[in-house]
Design a protein around this motif. Structure first.
Motif, PDB file in Angstrom:
ATOM      1  N   GLY A  61      11.273 -47.911 -26.380  1.00 47.99           N
ATOM      2  CA  GLY A  61      11.566 -46.656 -27.053  1.00 47.99           C
ATOM      3  C   GLY A  61      11.543 -45.428 -26.157  1.00 47.99           C
ATOM      4  O   GLY A  61      11.647 -44.298 -26.658  1.00 47.99           O
ATOM      5  N   ASN A  62      11.422 -45.642 -24.856  1.00 50.49           N
ATOM      6  CA  ASN A  62      11.338 -44.509 -23.931  1.00 50.49           C
ATOM      7  C   ASN A  62      12.563 -44.429 -23.029  1.00 50.49           C
ATOM      8  O   ASN A  62      13.293 -45.397 -22.864  1.00 50.49           O
ATOM      9  CB  ASN A  62      10.086 -44.631 -23.055  1.00 50.49           C
ATOM     10  CG  ASN A  62       8.815 -44.531 -23.857  1.00 50.49           C
ATOM     11  OD1 ASN A  62       8.776 -43.919 -24.918  1.00 50.49           O
ATOM     12  ND2 ASN A  62       7.767 -45.160 -23.349  1.00 50.49           N
ATOM     13  N   GLN A  63      12.739 -43.259 -22.446  1.00 51.05           N
ATOM     14  CA  GLN A  63      13.783 -43.110 -21.446  1.00 51.05           C
ATOM     15  C   GLN A  63      13.281 -43.639 -20.104  1.00 51.05           C
ATOM     16  O   GLN A  63      12.075 -43.747 -19.871  1.00 51.05           O
ATOM     17  CB  GLN A  63      14.168 -41.633 -21.309  1.00 51.05           C
ATOM     18  CG  GLN A  63      14.883 -41.064 -22.517  1.00 51.05           C
ATOM     19  CD  GLN A  63      15.364 -39.649 -22.285  1.00 51.05           C
ATOM     20  OE1 GLN A  63      14.768 -38.895 -21.514  1.00 51.05           O
ATOM     21  NE2 GLN A  63      16.463 -39.285 -22.927  1.00 51.05           N
ATOM     22  N   ARG A  64      14.216 -43.953 -19.246  1.00 48.00           N
ATOM     23  CA  ARG A  64      13.848 -44.398 -17.906  1.00 48.00           C
ATOM     24  C   ARG A  64      13.201 -43.229 -17.162  1.00 48.00           C
ATOM     25  O   ARG A  64      13.709 -42.100 -17.195  1.00 48.00           O
ATOM     26  CB  ARG A  64      15.078 -44.908 -17.153  1.00 48.00           C
ATOM     27  CG  ARG A  64      14.764 -45.639 -15.866  1.00 48.00           C
ATOM     28  CD  ARG A  64      16.005 -46.258 -15.261  1.00 48.00           C
ATOM     29  NE  ARG A  64      16.605 -47.271 -16.127  1.00 48.00           N
ATOM     30  CZ  ARG A  64      17.573 -48.082 -15.734  1.00 48.00           C
ATOM     31  NH1 ARG A  64      18.061 -48.003 -14.512  1.00 48.00           N
ATOM     32  NH2 ARG A  64      18.064 -48.972 -16.582  1.00 48.00           N
ATOM     33  N   GLU A  65      12.092 -43.499 -16.483  1.00 51.22           N
ATOM     34  CA  GLU A  65      11.376 -42.454 -15.778  1.00 51.22           C
ATOM     35  C   GLU A  65      11.025 -42.906 -14.364  1.00 51.22           C
ATOM     36  O   GLU A  65      10.854 -44.097 -14.099  1.00 51.22           O
ATOM     37  CB  GLU A  65      10.081 -42.102 -16.523  1.00 51.22           C
ATOM     38  CG  GLU A  65       9.089 -43.244 -16.629  1.00 51.22           C
ATOM     39  CD  GLU A  65       7.775 -42.857 -17.297  1.00 51.22           C
ATOM     40  OE1 GLU A  65       7.594 -41.695 -17.670  1.00 51.22           O
ATOM     41  OE2 GLU A  65       6.904 -43.753 -17.419  1.00 51.22           O
ATOM     42  N   LEU A  66      10.907 -41.929 -13.486  1.00 52.83           N
ATOM     43  CA  LEU A  66      10.510 -42.209 -12.116  1.00 52.83           C
ATOM     44  C   LEU A  66       9.040 -42.607 -12.083  1.00 52.83           C
ATOM     45  O   LEU A  66       8.190 -41.952 -12.686  1.00 52.83           O
ATOM     46  CB  LEU A  66      10.731 -40.983 -11.236  1.00 52.83           C
ATOM     47  CG  LEU A  66      10.207 -41.078  -9.805  1.00 52.83           C
ATOM     48  CD1 LEU A  66      11.033 -42.075  -9.009  1.00 52.83           C
ATOM     49  CD2 LEU A  66      10.209 -39.715  -9.137  1.00 52.83           C
ATOM     50  N   VAL A  67       8.746 -43.685 -11.349  1.00 56.36           N
ATOM     51  CA  VAL A  67       7.367 -44.103 -11.127  1.00 56.36           C
ATOM     52  C   VAL A  67       6.916 -43.650  -9.736  1.00 56.36           C
ATOM     53  O   VAL A  67       5.891 -43.004  -9.581  1.00 56.36           O
ATOM     54  CB  VAL A  67       7.230 -45.636 -11.244  1.00 56.36           C
ATOM     55  CG1 VAL A  67       5.809 -46.072 -10.926  1.00 56.36           C
ATOM     56  CG2 VAL A  67       7.644 -46.093 -12.634  1.00 56.36           C
ATOM     57  N   ALA A  68       7.692 -44.008  -8.735  1.00 55.82           N
ATOM     58  CA  ALA A  68       7.352 -43.653  -7.354  1.00 55.82           C
ATOM     59  C   ALA A  68       8.601 -43.761  -6.499  1.00 55.82           C
ATOM     60  O   ALA A  68       9.474 -44.584  -6.777  1.00 55.82           O
ATOM     61  CB  ALA A  68       6.261 -44.567  -6.805  1.00 55.82           C
ATOM     62  N   ALA A  69       8.660 -42.920  -5.462  1.00 57.05           N
ATOM     63  CA  ALA A  69       9.813 -42.940  -4.569  1.00 57.05           C
ATOM     64  C   ALA A  69       9.341 -42.766  -3.141  1.00 57.05           C
ATOM     65  O   ALA A  69       8.355 -42.054  -2.882  1.00 57.05           O
ATOM     66  CB  ALA A  69      10.806 -41.844  -4.933  1.00 57.05           C
ATOM     67  N   THR A  97       3.243 -50.985 -19.571  1.00 59.88           N
ATOM     68  CA  THR A  97       4.198 -52.010 -19.988  1.00 59.88           C
ATOM     69  C   THR A  97       5.606 -51.431 -20.030  1.00 59.88           C
ATOM     70  O   THR A  97       5.861 -50.410 -20.679  1.00 59.88           O
ATOM     71  CB  THR A  97       3.827 -52.547 -21.379  1.00 59.88           C
ATOM     72  OG1 THR A  97       2.571 -53.232 -21.277  1.00 59.88           O
ATOM     73  CG2 THR A  97       4.880 -53.504 -21.902  1.00 59.88           C
ATOM     74  N   ALA A  98       6.518 -52.065 -19.311  1.00 60.53           N
ATOM     75  CA  ALA A  98       7.885 -51.561 -19.213  1.00 60.53           C
ATOM     76  C   ALA A  98       8.720 -52.530 -18.386  1.00 60.53           C
ATOM     77  O   ALA A  98       8.175 -53.458 -17.760  1.00 60.53           O
ATOM     78  CB  ALA A  98       7.905 -50.186 -18.542  1.00 60.53           C
ATOM     79  N   VAL A  99      10.004 -52.293 -18.381  1.00 60.82           N
ATOM     80  CA  VAL A  99      10.873 -52.937 -17.403  1.00 60.82           C
ATOM     81  C   VAL A  99      10.948 -52.002 -16.200  1.00 60.82           C
ATOM     82  O   VAL A  99      11.260 -50.812 -16.361  1.00 60.82           O
ATOM     83  CB  VAL A  99      12.280 -53.205 -17.971  1.00 60.82           C
ATOM     84  CG1 VAL A  99      13.172 -53.827 -16.896  1.00 60.82           C
ATOM     85  CG2 VAL A  99      12.199 -54.119 -19.190  1.00 60.82           C
ATOM     86  N   TYR A 100      10.652 -52.531 -15.043  1.00 62.77           N
ATOM     87  CA  TYR A 100      10.636 -51.748 -13.821  1.00 62.77           C
ATOM     88  C   TYR A 100      11.915 -52.012 -13.031  1.00 62.77           C
ATOM     89  O   TYR A 100      12.288 -53.178 -12.795  1.00 62.77           O
ATOM     90  CB  TYR A 100       9.407 -52.105 -12.986  1.00 62.77           C
ATOM     91  CG  TYR A 100       8.144 -51.510 -13.538  1.00 62.77           C
ATOM     92  CD1 TYR A 100       7.595 -51.964 -14.741  1.00 62.77           C
ATOM     93  CD2 TYR A 100       7.484 -50.472 -12.881  1.00 62.77           C
ATOM     94  CE1 TYR A 100       6.454 -51.397 -15.270  1.00 62.77           C
ATOM     95  CE2 TYR A 100       6.332 -49.913 -13.401  1.00 62.77           C
ATOM     96  CZ  TYR A 100       5.821 -50.376 -14.590  1.00 62.77           C
ATOM     97  OH  TYR A 100       4.677 -49.814 -15.109  1.00 62.77           O
ATOM     98  N   TYR A 101      12.557 -50.924 -12.638  1.00 65.46           N
ATOM     99  CA  TYR A 101      13.824 -51.009 -11.932  1.00 65.46           C
ATOM    100  C   TYR A 101      13.686 -50.452 -10.518  1.00 65.46           C
ATOM    101  O   TYR A 101      13.141 -49.358 -10.332  1.00 65.46           O
ATOM    102  CB  TYR A 101      14.899 -50.204 -12.660  1.00 65.46           C
ATOM    103  CG  TYR A 101      15.240 -50.719 -14.038  1.00 65.46           C
ATOM    104  CD1 TYR A 101      14.581 -50.233 -15.166  1.00 65.46           C
ATOM    105  CD2 TYR A 101      16.221 -51.688 -14.216  1.00 65.46           C
ATOM    106  CE1 TYR A 101      14.884 -50.696 -16.435  1.00 65.46           C
ATOM    107  CE2 TYR A 101      16.539 -52.160 -15.486  1.00 65.46           C
ATOM    108  CZ  TYR A 101      15.863 -51.662 -16.585  1.00 65.46           C
ATOM    109  OH  TYR A 101      16.167 -52.119 -17.836  1.00 65.46           O
TER     110      TYR A 101
END
Length: 119
Positions: free
Chosen positions: A42-50, A90-94
């Protein structure tokens, strides 16, 4: 064309750890930035780390102190060490790569790897 292949997702209990890997392959000269994004239910894709080439990594506030991004530039690989995992992780990580092309750069994405944090 550039391919990004992720690995390392899975099911882990709260407080546990996982390490994600992403390897880039194909025809390219260099990669400017490699990083990780995530999209929870239910969330938008967000930056985790770059991790920019020649620069310091940056992190989402929610993962600072728990996640560490690292990069092997020679192998065109980026890692995400995730510690003290929480259910909200918990999420799909891209995996994402900003690949240098003539005139600028182009964005590429991996297929995603699922991380589930649950007891």
């Amino acid at each position: 064309q550039v391919q990004l292949v992720e690995s390392g997702g899975g099911l882990v209990q709260p407080g546990g750890s996982l390490r994600l890997s992403c390897a880039a392959s194909g025809s390219f000269s260099s990669i400017n930035v490699m990083g990780w994004y995530r999209q929870g239910p239910g969330n938008q894709r967000e930056l985790v780390a770059a991790s920019p080439s020649g620069g310091s990594p940056n992190y989402a506030e929610s993962v600072k102190g728990r996640f560490t991004i690292s990069r092997d530039i020679a192998k065109n690989t980026v890692y995400l060490q995730m510690n003290s995992l929480k259910p909200e992780d918990t999420a799909v990580y891209y995996c994402n790569a900003a690949v240098v092309v003539v005139g600028g750069w182009r964005n590429y994405w991996g297929q995603g790897t699922r991380v589930t944090v649950s007891s």
